[in-house]
Design a protein around this motif. Sequence first.
Motif, PDB file in Angstrom:
ATOM      1  N   GLN A  67      57.013 113.021  -9.000  1.00 52.41           N
ATOM      2  CA  GLN A  67      57.254 112.190  -7.833  1.00 52.41           C
ATOM      3  C   GLN A  67      56.587 110.769  -8.153  1.00 52.41           C
ATOM      4  O   GLN A  67      55.425 110.824  -7.930  1.00 52.41           O
ATOM      5  CB  GLN A  67      56.883 112.898  -6.675  1.00 52.41           C
ATOM      6  CG  GLN A  67      57.201 114.146  -6.013  1.00 52.41           C
ATOM      7  CD  GLN A  67      58.623 114.272  -5.986  1.00 52.41           C
ATOM      8  OE1 GLN A  67      59.113 113.852  -5.026  1.00 52.41           O
ATOM      9  NE2 GLN A  67      59.408 114.946  -6.741  1.00 52.41           N
ATOM     10  N   PHE A  68      57.408 110.201  -8.962  1.00 52.72           N
ATOM     11  CA  PHE A  68      57.006 108.642  -9.359  1.00 52.72           C
ATOM     12  C   PHE A  68      56.716 107.907  -8.109  1.00 52.72           C
ATOM     13  O   PHE A  68      57.154 107.704  -7.164  1.00 52.72           O
ATOM     14  CB  PHE A  68      58.095 107.922 -10.218  1.00 52.72           C
ATOM     15  CG  PHE A  68      58.421 108.943 -11.381  1.00 52.72           C
ATOM     16  CD1 PHE A  68      57.547 108.897 -12.493  1.00 52.72           C
ATOM     17  CD2 PHE A  68      59.659 109.559 -11.605  1.00 52.72           C
ATOM     18  CE1 PHE A  68      57.946 109.624 -13.890  1.00 52.72           C
ATOM     19  CE2 PHE A  68      59.873 110.197 -12.575  1.00 52.72           C
ATOM     20  CZ  PHE A  68      59.131 109.990 -13.610  1.00 52.72           C
ATOM     21  N   LEU A  69      55.400 107.389  -8.332  1.00 52.16           N
ATOM     22  CA  LEU A  69      54.832 106.482  -7.319  1.00 52.16           C
ATOM     23  C   LEU A  69      55.786 105.152  -6.962  1.00 52.16           C
ATOM     24  O   LEU A  69      56.067 104.791  -6.257  1.00 52.16           O
ATOM     25  CB  LEU A  69      53.353 106.021  -7.553  1.00 52.16           C
ATOM     26  CG  LEU A  69      52.711 105.245  -6.397  1.00 52.16           C
ATOM     27  CD1 LEU A  69      52.694 106.022  -5.077  1.00 52.16           C
ATOM     28  CD2 LEU A  69      51.390 104.721  -6.842  1.00 52.16           C
ATOM     29  N   ASP A  70      56.203 104.829  -8.538  1.00 45.89           N
ATOM     30  CA  ASP A  70      57.066 103.698  -8.569  1.00 45.89           C
ATOM     31  C   ASP A  70      58.126 104.028  -9.650  1.00 45.89           C
ATOM     32  O   ASP A  70      57.813 103.842 -10.839  1.00 45.89           O
ATOM     33  CB  ASP A  70      56.307 102.238  -9.132  1.00 45.89           C
ATOM     34  CG  ASP A  70      57.162 101.233  -9.073  1.00 45.89           C
ATOM     35  OD1 ASP A  70      58.447 101.433  -8.795  1.00 45.89           O
ATOM     36  OD2 ASP A  70      56.575  99.921  -9.402  1.00 45.89           O
ATOM     37  N   PRO A  71      59.257 104.464  -9.504  1.00 50.21           N
ATOM     38  CA  PRO A  71      60.073 105.085 -10.379  1.00 50.21           C
ATOM     39  C   PRO A  71      60.497 103.863 -11.421  1.00 50.21           C
ATOM     40  O   PRO A  71      60.898 104.309 -12.512  1.00 50.21           O
ATOM     41  CB  PRO A  71      61.535 105.423  -9.518  1.00 50.21           C
ATOM     42  CG  PRO A  71      60.921 105.737  -8.320  1.00 50.21           C
ATOM     43  CD  PRO A  71      59.877 104.770  -8.055  1.00 50.21           C
ATOM     44  N   ALA A  72      60.397 102.672 -10.913  1.00 47.17           N
ATOM     45  CA  ALA A  72      60.821 101.649 -12.058  1.00 47.17           C
ATOM     46  C   ALA A  72      59.534 101.634 -13.166  1.00 47.17           C
ATOM     47  O   ALA A  72      59.785 100.729 -14.080  1.00 47.17           O
ATOM     48  CB  ALA A  72      61.001 100.286 -11.276  1.00 47.17           C
ATOM     49  N   ASN A  73      58.351 101.685 -12.546  1.00 49.30           N
ATOM     50  CA  ASN A  73      57.439 101.724 -13.594  1.00 49.30           C
ATOM     51  C   ASN A  73      56.431 102.875 -13.444  1.00 49.30           C
ATOM     52  O   ASN A  73      55.406 102.884 -12.929  1.00 49.30           O
ATOM     53  CB  ASN A  73      56.383 100.384 -13.036  1.00 49.30           C
ATOM     54  CG  ASN A  73      57.164  99.111 -13.140  1.00 49.30           C
ATOM     55  OD1 ASN A  73      57.458  98.556 -14.290  1.00 49.30           O
ATOM     56  ND2 ASN A  73      57.578  98.526 -11.975  1.00 49.30           N
ATOM     57  N   GLU A  77      50.609 108.665 -17.039  1.00 48.52           N
ATOM     58  CA  GLU A  77      50.033 110.271 -16.592  1.00 48.52           C
ATOM     59  C   GLU A  77      51.613 110.504 -15.990  1.00 48.52           C
ATOM     60  O   GLU A  77      51.581 111.982 -16.423  1.00 48.52           O
ATOM     61  CB  GLU A  77      48.915 109.928 -15.585  1.00 48.52           C
ATOM     62  CG  GLU A  77      47.634 109.732 -15.790  1.00 48.52           C
ATOM     63  CD  GLU A  77      47.431 108.051 -16.337  1.00 48.52           C
ATOM     64  OE1 GLU A  77      46.620 107.523 -17.110  1.00 48.52           O
ATOM     65  OE2 GLU A  77      48.263 107.444 -15.484  1.00 48.52           O
ATOM     66  N   GLU A  78      52.045 110.267 -15.243  1.00 51.20           N
ATOM     67  CA  GLU A  78      53.507 110.517 -14.873  1.00 51.20           C
ATOM     68  C   GLU A  78      54.444 111.051 -15.931  1.00 51.20           C
ATOM     69  O   GLU A  78      54.998 111.947 -16.014  1.00 51.20           O
ATOM     70  CB  GLU A  78      54.118 109.666 -13.897  1.00 51.20           C
ATOM     71  CG  GLU A  78      53.175 109.487 -12.377  1.00 51.20           C
ATOM     72  CD  GLU A  78      53.824 108.406 -11.582  1.00 51.20           C
ATOM     73  OE1 GLU A  78      53.720 108.267 -10.283  1.00 51.20           O
ATOM     74  OE2 GLU A  78      54.594 107.508 -12.160  1.00 51.20           O
TER      75      GLU A  78
END
Length: 297
Positions: A67-73, A77-78
């Motif tokens: 679950q990306f906090l900001d999918p564009a960036n 760690e993600e």
Amino acid sequence: MPNYQVNATQLTPNTTVHIKGKLTYSRLAKLVEGTDLARVDQQRIQNGMQPIGRPHTSVNLAEAEVQFLDPANPTKEEIFVQERRFASAKHPEHGQSYSMDNKSTNLPIVAVQNAAGEAEQIVLEGDLAAGLEVTLVLRVYKPKGFPNCGLSLDLVLLHEQPRYYNAGVNTGELAARGIIFATPPVKVSGADAAAAAPAAAYAAAGLPANTDAATGLPAPAPAVAAVVATPPVMQPAPVAAAPVAQPQETLEQEVARLRAESAARNAASAASGGESAFGSPWEAPKEPAAQGIAYSG
């Protein structure tokens, strides 16, 4: 060997990663230790994997998605966690899987998301059933003396009410059909059921628990050995001594005895300077002298 973009030395301690999926296996209610740990390590060795060697908790996800906090960036760690998903050769239907062995001596926090979207912590009654939709919250930590960072499982968030694993009942399949157990079902052996059934049936019928199964009547109470009281030994009553018969006095003997007693009293009275209180019963009473004028003639 996979060609990863991010390795463990590039991670920043105390950052977190969220990964969502469906449980395929979990040991979260208690630590894997003792004989369980030995068995798990032996299986890992047989499968060409390194043994864990210390108490831990475990969880496996199917359909795992970070679950990306900001999918564009995405963070390093993600990306690190995303790259370590894998496709199971044995279960290709699981899609991208993710496996986590948490070597902390603390159990991860488990919470369930309520209707308002808030998380409420719960204490697991057992291992969770497969198929539950969950989100794992992973935290990066830096072990002392090691260059690589590790991941700790801090939280397991359930997106539905908990269901528990049971070897004899597929609670996941039952839940899909609307059958949800309030508490995990427990297998009962035939011997235990046979022992419990008569008592339960008699209780339901209002009969005593000691009802005889063959007759339907109360079973006789255990025999009690009769105690025969030993009669007390009767002691013979003491026999009163028979009075000794006194010889019968003659009249002459009685008169002589009385005269002797009277003489003894008189002697005692004379010795004390007075008269005896008792006169001789053989003497006539002395009349007092007459008072007044005496006439002669």
